[in-house]
Scaffold this active site. Structure first.
Site, PDB file in Angstrom:
ATOM      1  CB  CYS A  70      -0.882  -0.010   1.252  1.00  0.00           C
ATOM      2  SG  CYS A  70      -1.756   1.540   1.559  1.00  0.00           S
ATOM      3  CB  CYS A 177      -3.520   3.338  -6.196  1.00  0.00           C
ATOM      4  SG  CYS A 177      -4.682   2.600  -5.011  1.00  0.00           S
TER       5      CYS A 177
END
Length: 254
Positions: A70, A177
């Site tokens: 992440c 992302c």
């Protein structure tokens, strides 16, 4: 060998799927935070505490390697997690693949969340690794949230909007992302032919395996997948089944 992956939502799935494919016997511990998601807009101190709490639980559950698949968690909490767990437990972070994209393309767009696109972190990565390439950030409004929900119409709308705001001369798109590789086919379909995509999930999985091997311990496990949702025993959300990586990882609602 238990490998823990920490993310607020489904962004951990691409890396987990690569680990499952490369080392199907390794036991995976997936720590999601639906109560706190999304992490991107939250204050840094809040995110650090959230990620540290997940890391502590991972250690309690026997994790020998911790992965932060992440960007938000890696930017804000990677150093904190490493300090917390010590040298004996490798902690692997995630960095958008700007460097390889800029090395291979003259013009690059970085698709990321609005928070990441506006961050000094991404600006610094571009400044450090863009070289002679022209690099522009494109905020993909609502895409990560739509992926977490498995909302295919909203995913398509967000991708179309981002594609429309991507310069026509772009040769490569960096998926900034970790959620976005879950919809890679839809992204490819929205971009002109020949545009190359770059994401870091496979590289993060390969680095994780290198760190596992460096420990010199037996890695053979049962291939189990254990899920914690905001600290509670659980399973992946039903939306995970929408994506191939979710089906590869398993631990889906029955």
């Amino acid at each position: 060998m238990i490998v823990a992956l920490i993310d607020s939502g489904l962004g951990l799935l691409p890396t987990a799927a690569w680990l499952r494919t490369m080392r199907p016997d390794v036991d995976l511990l997936l720590l999601l935070d639906p109560d706190g998601a999304p992490w991107g807009p939250k204050p840094e101190d809040w995110v650090v505490e959230r990620v540290l709490g997940a890391a502590r639980q991972a250690l309690e559950l026997g994790a020998e390697v911790i992965v932060l698949p992440c960007n938000t968690a890696s930017v804000t909490a990677l150093a904190h997690v490493r300090a917390e767990v010590g040298d004996a437990v490798p902690v692997i972070g995630t960095v958008p693949a700007i460097k390889p994209a800029a090395a291979q393309c003259r013009s690059v767009a970085v698709w990321a969340t609005a928070a990441t696109t506006a961050s000094s972190y991404q600006a610094d990565l571009i400044a450090r690794f863009a070289g002679d390439a022209k690099v522009v950030g494109v905020a993909c409004h609502g895409l990560a949230d739509a992926i977490d929900r498995g909302d295919l119409p909203a995913i398509a709308d967000s991708i179309a909007d981002a594609a429309a705001r991507t310069p026509a001369d772009v040769e490569g798109v960096v998926l900034g992302c970790t959620h976005y590789p879950l919809v890679v086919d839809a992204i490819i379909g929205a971009l002109p032919d020949g545009v190359r995509l770059f994401d870091s999930a496979q590289a993060v999985a390969a680095q994780t395996i290198r760190k596992m091997d460096e420990l010199g311990r037996p890695t053979t496990g049962s291939g189990s997948v254990t899920v914690r949702t905001s600290g509670r025993p659980g399973e992946l959300p039903s939306s995970a089944a929408t994506f191939e990586s979710g089906r590869v990882v398993g631990a889906l609602p029955g």
